[in-house]
Design an enzyme around this catalytic site. Sequence first.
Site, PDB file in Angstrom:
ATOM      1  N   HIS A  43     -20.935 -10.648  -0.282  1.00 24.63           N
ATOM      2  CA  HIS A  43     -21.614 -11.935  -0.490  1.00 24.63           C
ATOM      3  C   HIS A  43     -22.824 -12.123   0.412  1.00 24.63           C
ATOM      4  CE1 HIS A  43     -19.877 -13.291   3.319  1.00 24.63           C
ATOM      5  NE2 HIS A  43     -18.795 -12.622   2.944  1.00 24.63           N
ATOM      6  N   ASP A  98      -8.176  -3.658   9.399  1.00 24.52           N
ATOM      7  CA  ASP A  98      -7.303  -2.484   9.530  1.00 24.52           C
ATOM      8  C   ASP A  98      -6.627  -2.509  10.907  1.00 24.52           C
ATOM      9  OD1 ASP A  98      -7.949  -1.627   7.045  1.00 24.52           O
ATOM     10  OD2 ASP A  98      -9.183   0.078   7.653  1.00 24.52           O
ATOM     11  N   HIS A 107      -7.249   6.195   0.143  1.00 22.90           N
ATOM     12  CA  HIS A 107      -8.249   6.107   1.202  1.00 22.90           C
ATOM     13  C   HIS A 107      -7.561   6.129   2.567  1.00 22.90           C
ATOM     14  CE1 HIS A 107      -6.775   2.045   0.467  1.00 22.90           C
ATOM     15  NE2 HIS A 107      -7.187   1.699   1.680  1.00 22.90           N
ATOM     16  N   LYS A 114      -9.903  -2.867  -7.923  1.00 20.99           N
ATOM     17  CA  LYS A 114     -10.373  -3.848  -6.937  1.00 20.99           C
ATOM     18  C   LYS A 114     -11.868  -3.664  -6.672  1.00 20.99           C
ATOM     19  CE  LYS A 114      -9.349  -5.444  -2.247  1.00 20.99           C
ATOM     20  NZ  LYS A 114      -8.484  -5.205  -1.085  1.00 20.99           N
ATOM     21  N   GLU A 117     -11.257  -0.060  -2.647  1.00 27.48           N
ATOM     22  CA  GLU A 117     -12.195  -0.751  -3.541  1.00 27.48           C
ATOM     23  C   GLU A 117     -13.125   0.220  -4.264  1.00 27.48           C
ATOM     24  OE1 GLU A 117     -12.491  -4.849  -0.886  1.00 27.48           O
ATOM     25  OE2 GLU A 117     -13.815  -3.180  -0.412  1.00 27.48           O
ATOM     26  N   ARG A 166      -2.389 -12.220   4.709  1.00 30.96           N
ATOM     27  CA  ARG A 166      -1.415 -11.178   4.600  1.00 30.96           C
ATOM     28  C   ARG A 166      -0.151 -11.670   5.272  1.00 30.96           C
ATOM     29  NH1 ARG A 166      -2.053  -5.731   4.273  1.00 30.96           N
ATOM     30  NH2 ARG A 166      -4.325  -5.930   4.448  1.00 30.96           N
ATOM     31  N   THR A 191     -12.355  -9.941  -4.451  1.00 35.88           N
ATOM     32  CA  THR A 191     -12.050 -10.538  -3.149  1.00 35.88           C
ATOM     33  C   THR A 191     -12.988 -11.708  -2.834  1.00 35.88           C
ATOM     34  OG1 THR A 191     -13.513  -9.029  -1.985  1.00 35.88           O
ATOM     35  CG2 THR A 191     -11.255  -8.312  -2.277  1.00 35.88           C
ATOM     36  N   ASN A 207      -7.955 -13.165  -1.023  1.00 32.15           N
ATOM     37  CA  ASN A 207      -8.832 -13.645   0.049  1.00 32.15           C
ATOM     38  C   ASN A 207      -9.277 -12.442   0.879  1.00 32.15           C
ATOM     39  OD1 ASN A 207      -5.985 -13.814   0.596  1.00 32.15           O
ATOM     40  ND2 ASN A 207      -6.419 -14.715   2.575  1.00 32.15           N
ATOM     41  N   ALA A 208     -10.506 -12.485   1.389  1.00 38.68           N
ATOM     42  CA  ALA A 208     -11.065 -11.338   2.105  1.00 38.68           C
ATOM     43  C   ALA A 208     -10.620 -11.297   3.559  1.00 38.68           C
ATOM     44  CB  ALA A 208     -12.588 -11.376   2.025  1.00 38.68           C
ATOM     45  N   LEU A 209     -10.400 -12.485   4.147  1.00 41.83           N
ATOM     46  CA  LEU A 209     -10.018 -12.575   5.557  1.00 41.83           C
ATOM     47  C   LEU A 209      -8.763 -13.440   5.678  1.00 41.83           C
ATOM     48  CD1 LEU A 209     -13.583 -13.277   7.027  1.00 41.83           C
ATOM     49  CD2 LEU A 209     -12.362 -11.087   7.048  1.00 41.83           C
ATOM     50  N   ASP A 214       0.853  -1.197   0.000  1.00 44.28           N
ATOM     51  CA  ASP A 214       0.000   0.000   0.000  1.00 44.28           C
ATOM     52  C   ASP A 214       0.880   1.235   0.000  1.00 44.28           C
ATOM     53  OD1 ASP A 214      -3.022  -0.533   0.439  1.00 44.28           O
ATOM     54  OD2 ASP A 214      -2.051  -1.979   1.773  1.00 44.28           O
TER      55      ASP A 214
END
Length: 463
Positions: free
Chosen positions: A287, A85, A77, A282, A169, A405, A329, A368-370, A37
Site C-alpha cells: 500500500h 517472522d 518459502h 495469497k 505470497e 495471530r 492482506t 490483517n497484515a500486522l 503453515d
Amino acid sequence: MMPLDSVTNGNTVNRKKAMNASLHALKSAGVEGIMIDVWWGLVEREAPGAYNWGGYTELLDMAKKHGLKVQAVMSFHQCGGNVGDSCTIPLPKWVREEMEKDSDLAYTDQWGRRNYEYVSLGCDSLPVLKGRSPVQCYADFMRAFKDNFKHLLGDTIVEIQVGMGPAGELRYPSYPEENGIWKFPGIGAFQCYDKYMLSSLKAAAEAAGKPEWGSTGPTDAGHYNSWPEDTPFFKKDGGGWNSQYGEFFLSWYSQILIEHSERILSSASSVFEATGVKISVKVAGIHWHYGSQSHAAELTAGYYNTRFRDGYLPVAQMVARYGAVFNFTCIEMRDHEQPQDALCAPENLVRQVGLATKEAQVPLAGENALPRYDESAHEQILKASSLNIDGSSNDREMCAFTYLRMNPSLFQPDNWRRFVAFVKKMNEGKDSRRCLEQVEREAEHFVNVTEPFVQEAALALLP
C-alpha cells in the site's frame, strides 16, 4: 493463524499443553478454524521425497478433536527475514545445497545480492533440484500431503493455500527486511538478475524485435530504500516506467510471475481435485507509494499496477480460471494511520482489489497484515469484509477472514474480550438486523465461558 513455530524442528507439536488450551478457547469463542503453515523446510528437510509429517499429524488431529476447520498453507518459502517472522525455518537442506552449488537458483538483484527465501521462478521447469524441477517438488509435496491426510480433507482440512513466493505470497522478494536491506517505505528492487530470469528476458526482447532490451533490467530504478521521485525510472514526469521500454519490461516481469502461479495452481488443482478442499492464492497488500503515479513498490514486487493500468485484474482472472480463492492482506489498515508522505493508501488498494475480484467473479478472502487487538482495527476489518466498495448495495462479502495471530497477547483479558466480540460480529455478517448491544452481551457471555481455557493458554504460552 497459528504460531509460525507450531511444529518444532524435531517434528513434534510445540508447547502442546498451550496449543490444546488455546484451540479449546478459540473454538469456545466461535472461531471457525485455524491456519497452519506446513513448512517444506521441516517436512522434507533431510532428503528428496523423505517426508516427515510427525508434528502435523498430531496438530491436525488436535484441530479435529476440537471441531476446528483447517486452512493448510503449503509453505514453500523460508521463514525468517520478513515482517512478523518470529523464528527461522530455512528451505530443505538438500535444496540449499543445490542453491550453494548454483547460486542462480536464488532470486538476484542488480547488485548481485542473492535471496534464499524462495527458489527463483526462472528455473520453475528445469530439473535443478536433484533431478526434479521446483514445480515438480511442490507437486510431489502436495501429493504426499494429500495421501497422508486424505481422511481429513474436505472435512477438517477445508482449504489449501499454495505458497507462491516469499512469505507465501505471489510476489518477488523485492523488500527483504533481513540484515536491514530494506526498510518501510522503500520502493524495493527488481529481482530478475539470476541467469535463468535473464535468459527469459533476452528471449522476450528478441520476440519483441528489441534485442537491445534483453541484456538487463532497469539500471536507473534506485535502491531498496529510494523514493519514486528520486529515481529516473519511477519519477512522475518522464519516468522510464511510462516509456515503451518500461511497458515491455514491466509486462514481462509481471507476466512471468502470473505464469509461475499458473504452473503451481495447475498442479494443486489436479492434486486436490475431488477432495472437497478449496485452493487459495495469497497476494501481498503493498500500500506504500500507492498514491504515486508509478506505484513503484508494487512494480518491483511484480504487480504491474500504475495510475494508468490495473495490475490486480489479470491476477484475479488467473485465480478465477482455476476456481481458486484470492486471498489479500492489509484489510485492517486505514489510510490516515499510515505515513502520509509515502502516499500510503491501503483502503483504496483494498477497494481496487475488491473491484478486480468482483469483475473476475472470484471469491475474495482477507487477512490483517500486522497484529492488531484494538477495536479500531476490528471495525475496519468488519467494514472492509462487507465489500461495500463502490457504495452500491450488493450481495457480496469476503468468503473468509484469517486473523493474525494466535499468541500470548491475544489471550490478555482486554484483547481477548475485544477479540470475542469481533468474532461474534464477523459471524453475524453484514445482513444482521440484531442490535449491537445484544451481540456485545452474548460476547460477554462467551468471555466468561472461555475464561478458564484462556487463563490456561496464556500461562502455558509464556516463554
